[in-house]
Scaffold this motif. Sequence first.
Motif, PDB file in Angstrom:
ATOM      1  N   ALA A  97       0.843  -1.205   0.000  1.00 40.13           N
ATOM      2  CA  ALA A  97       0.000   0.000   0.000  1.00 40.13           C
ATOM      3  C   ALA A  97       0.876   1.252   0.000  1.00 40.13           C
ATOM      4  O   ALA A  97       0.629   2.206  -0.754  1.00 40.13           O
ATOM      5  CB  ALA A  97      -0.922   0.000   1.217  1.00 40.13           C
ATOM      6  N   HIS A  98       1.902   1.232   0.825  1.00 41.37           N
ATOM      7  CA  HIS A  98       2.807   2.374   0.935  1.00 41.37           C
ATOM      8  C   HIS A  98       3.547   2.610  -0.380  1.00 41.37           C
ATOM      9  O   HIS A  98       3.679   3.742  -0.840  1.00 41.37           O
ATOM     10  CB  HIS A  98       3.797   2.154   2.080  1.00 41.37           C
ATOM     11  CG  HIS A  98       4.323   3.416   2.652  1.00 41.37           C
ATOM     12  ND1 HIS A  98       5.421   4.050   2.129  1.00 41.37           N
ATOM     13  CD2 HIS A  98       3.886   4.193   3.674  1.00 41.37           C
ATOM     14  CE1 HIS A  98       5.643   5.163   2.818  1.00 41.37           C
ATOM     15  NE2 HIS A  98       4.728   5.268   3.761  1.00 41.37           N
ATOM     16  N   GLU A  99       3.988   1.517  -1.010  1.00 41.58           N
ATOM     17  CA  GLU A  99       4.699   1.619  -2.288  1.00 41.58           C
ATOM     18  C   GLU A  99       3.788   2.145  -3.394  1.00 41.58           C
ATOM     19  O   GLU A  99       4.208   2.941  -4.228  1.00 41.58           O
ATOM     20  CB  GLU A  99       5.285   0.256  -2.685  1.00 41.58           C
ATOM     21  CG  GLU A  99       6.530  -0.093  -1.890  1.00 41.58           C
ATOM     22  CD  GLU A  99       6.939  -1.562  -2.017  1.00 41.58           C
ATOM     23  OE1 GLU A  99       6.301  -2.301  -2.815  1.00 41.58           O
ATOM     24  OE2 GLU A  99       7.883  -1.971  -1.312  1.00 41.58           O
ATOM     25  N   MET A 100       2.532   1.703  -3.395  1.00 41.20           N
ATOM     26  CA  MET A 100       1.589   2.133  -4.433  1.00 41.20           C
ATOM     27  C   MET A 100       1.291   3.631  -4.342  1.00 41.20           C
ATOM     28  O   MET A 100       1.223   4.324  -5.340  1.00 41.20           O
ATOM     29  CB  MET A 100       0.270   1.352  -4.322  1.00 41.20           C
ATOM     30  CG  MET A 100       0.371  -0.075  -4.834  1.00 41.20           C
ATOM     31  SD  MET A 100      -1.122  -1.030  -4.443  1.00 41.20           S
ATOM     32  CE  MET A 100      -2.280  -0.397  -5.665  1.00 41.20           C
ATOM     33  N   CYS A 138      -0.687   4.184  11.508  1.00 36.42           N
ATOM     34  CA  CYS A 138       0.583   4.682  12.059  1.00 36.42           C
ATOM     35  C   CYS A 138       1.776   4.257  11.210  1.00 36.42           C
ATOM     36  O   CYS A 138       2.791   4.952  11.171  1.00 36.42           O
ATOM     37  CB  CYS A 138       0.764   4.215  13.500  1.00 36.42           C
ATOM     38  SG  CYS A 138      -0.381   5.010  14.649  1.00 36.42           S
ATOM     39  N   ASN A 139       1.650   3.142  10.504  1.00 38.53           N
ATOM     40  CA  ASN A 139       2.731   2.653   9.647  1.00 38.53           C
ATOM     41  C   ASN A 139       2.792   3.347   8.290  1.00 38.53           C
ATOM     42  O   ASN A 139       3.834   3.317   7.641  1.00 38.53           O
ATOM     43  CB  ASN A 139       2.611   1.139   9.439  1.00 38.53           C
ATOM     44  CG  ASN A 139       3.034   0.369  10.674  1.00 38.53           C
ATOM     45  OD1 ASN A 139       3.829   0.844  11.466  1.00 38.53           O
ATOM     46  ND2 ASN A 139       2.484  -0.818  10.847  1.00 38.53           N
ATOM     47  N   VAL A 140       1.679   3.926   7.838  1.00 38.50           N
ATOM     48  CA  VAL A 140       1.679   4.501   6.479  1.00 38.50           C
ATOM     49  C   VAL A 140       1.461   6.009   6.418  1.00 38.50           C
ATOM     50  O   VAL A 140       1.841   6.647   5.440  1.00 38.50           O
ATOM     51  CB  VAL A 140       0.642   3.800   5.549  1.00 38.50           C
ATOM     52  CG1 VAL A 140       0.925   2.305   5.449  1.00 38.50           C
ATOM     53  CG2 VAL A 140      -0.790   4.056   5.999  1.00 38.50           C
ATOM     54  N   ILE A 188     -14.487   7.768  15.380  1.00 34.99           N
ATOM     55  CA  ILE A 188     -13.392   8.505  16.020  1.00 34.99           C
ATOM     56  C   ILE A 188     -12.624   9.197  14.898  1.00 34.99           C
ATOM     57  O   ILE A 188     -12.250   8.550  13.905  1.00 34.99           O
ATOM     58  CB  ILE A 188     -12.448   7.571  16.801  1.00 34.99           C
ATOM     59  CG1 ILE A 188     -13.228   6.754  17.845  1.00 34.99           C
ATOM     60  CG2 ILE A 188     -11.345   8.399  17.485  1.00 34.99           C
ATOM     61  CD1 ILE A 188     -12.374   5.697  18.560  1.00 34.99           C
ATOM     62  N   ILE A 189     -12.443  10.494  15.047  1.00 36.77           N
ATOM     63  CA  ILE A 189     -11.726  11.284  14.065  1.00 36.77           C
ATOM     64  C   ILE A 189     -10.419  11.758  14.689  1.00 36.77           C
ATOM     65  O   ILE A 189     -10.426  12.483  15.687  1.00 36.77           O
ATOM     66  CB  ILE A 189     -12.563  12.492  13.577  1.00 36.77           C
ATOM     67  CG1 ILE A 189     -13.756  12.015  12.731  1.00 36.77           C
ATOM     68  CG2 ILE A 189     -11.729  13.429  12.699  1.00 36.77           C
ATOM     69  CD1 ILE A 189     -15.026  11.839  13.428  1.00 36.77           C
ATOM     70  N   GLY A 190      -9.297  11.286  14.134  1.00 41.77           N
ATOM     71  CA  GLY A 190      -7.979  11.713  14.596  1.00 41.77           C
ATOM     72  C   GLY A 190      -7.379  12.639  13.563  1.00 41.77           C
ATOM     73  O   GLY A 190      -7.255  12.263  12.400  1.00 41.77           O
ATOM     74  N   LYS A 191      -7.017  13.854  13.980  1.00 43.66           N
ATOM     75  CA  LYS A 191      -6.425  14.814  13.039  1.00 43.66           C
ATOM     76  C   LYS A 191      -5.006  15.161  13.467  1.00 43.66           C
ATOM     77  O   LYS A 191      -4.714  15.218  14.645  1.00 43.66           O
ATOM     78  CB  LYS A 191      -7.281  16.086  12.953  1.00 43.66           C
ATOM     79  CG  LYS A 191      -8.650  15.840  12.329  1.00 43.66           C
ATOM     80  CD  LYS A 191      -9.399  17.117  12.046  1.00 43.66           C
ATOM     81  CE  LYS A 191      -8.929  17.767  10.758  1.00 43.66           C
ATOM     82  NZ  LYS A 191      -9.810  18.898  10.374  1.00 43.66           N
ATOM     83  N   ASN A 192      -4.164  15.368  12.461  1.00 49.09           N
ATOM     84  CA  ASN A 192      -2.801  15.834  12.680  1.00 49.09           C
ATOM     85  C   ASN A 192      -1.942  14.752  13.352  1.00 49.09           C
ATOM     86  O   ASN A 192      -1.573  14.866  14.525  1.00 49.09           O
ATOM     87  CB  ASN A 192      -2.816  17.145  13.488  1.00 49.09           C
ATOM     88  CG  ASN A 192      -1.525  17.927  13.322  1.00 49.09           C
ATOM     89  OD1 ASN A 192      -0.540  17.415  12.801  1.00 49.09           O
ATOM     90  ND2 ASN A 192      -1.544  19.154  13.783  1.00 49.09           N
ATOM     91  N   PHE A 193      -1.637  13.716  12.588  1.00 47.06           N
ATOM     92  CA  PHE A 193      -0.812  12.585  13.053  1.00 47.06           C
ATOM     93  C   PHE A 193       0.553  13.076  13.509  1.00 47.06           C
ATOM     94  O   PHE A 193       1.198  13.861  12.839  1.00 47.06           O
ATOM     95  CB  PHE A 193      -0.672  11.573  11.905  1.00 47.06           C
ATOM     96  CG  PHE A 193       0.182  10.380  12.211  1.00 47.06           C
ATOM     97  CD1 PHE A 193      -0.084   9.577  13.304  1.00 47.06           C
ATOM     98  CD2 PHE A 193       1.251  10.055  11.383  1.00 47.06           C
ATOM     99  CE1 PHE A 193       0.697   8.457  13.583  1.00 47.06           C
ATOM    100  CE2 PHE A 193       2.033   8.931  11.640  1.00 47.06           C
ATOM    101  CZ  PHE A 193       1.757   8.136  12.748  1.00 47.06           C
ATOM    102  N   LYS A 194       0.963  12.609  14.695  1.00 46.46           N
ATOM    103  CA  LYS A 194       2.230  13.083  15.268  1.00 46.46           C
ATOM    104  C   LYS A 194       3.444  12.505  14.531  1.00 46.46           C
ATOM    105  O   LYS A 194       4.517  13.109  14.559  1.00 46.46           O
ATOM    106  CB  LYS A 194       2.302  12.712  16.759  1.00 46.46           C
ATOM    107  CG  LYS A 194       1.290  13.467  17.610  1.00 46.46           C
ATOM    108  CD  LYS A 194       1.298  12.956  19.045  1.00 46.46           C
ATOM    109  CE  LYS A 194       0.204  13.622  19.885  1.00 46.46           C
ATOM    110  NZ  LYS A 194       0.145  13.068  21.250  1.00 46.46           N
ATOM    111  N   GLY A 195       3.276  11.321  13.915  1.00 47.21           N
ATOM    112  CA  GLY A 195       4.367  10.736  13.139  1.00 47.21           C
ATOM    113  C   GLY A 195       5.412  10.069  14.021  1.00 47.21           C
ATOM    114  O   GLY A 195       5.343  10.095  15.232  1.00 47.21           O
TER     115      GLY A 195
END
Length: 195
Positions: A97-100, A138-140, A188-195
């Motif tokens: 998925a990440h590569e695509m 969290c992985n992508v 659940i809406i999560g905004k602004n991923f900390k990375g």
Amino acid sequence: MGTGSQWSRDKVYLRAKHEGFRSRASFKLIEIQEKFAIIRRDDNVIDLGAAPGSWLQVLRTLTEGRVLGIDLNPIAALDGIETIEGDITDPAIQQRAHEMLGSVSVVVCDAAPKLSGHKSYDQARAIALGEEALSFACNVLKPGGNFVIKSFQGADFPELFALIKEHFRAVKTYSTKATRKGSTEIYIIGKNFKG
């Protein structure tokens, strides 16, 4: 979702059919987008548990970026949508998925476990599915990315909510108007991923 008799006179379901969407779930995403603006015009988006594809149909109208659907079941072809048939917990699927897509801005998941009718077991399965989707996100996701997941209110719900709060700067819950009356379904809406 089958077209069982319980849906035949349901206004939301009939509107979905009339507007060419695969299910009533389409309107839940439209509502979430109107309220939270989770998707920008150039975002690449992954939809987890995407079959039959109603959220993919909506996503295609919200972004000019790439849209990828992943599900254990095949997803009937949709214009401008890429799909992977596989398990979201499989690292090879996450890698593919990440590569695509390269950069992923948004991950959404409207999946629910197959219900057994045992409330506490179903609740636990839904939370486990939520944790799997969060792990995938969290992985992508790129830093600053957004995440939307369907869950169900119950004893384990605060645990999942707290887990998502660890990874996103702003987290809210939302019950859509398109949700059936009496349902414990909540997004659940999560905004602004900390990375």
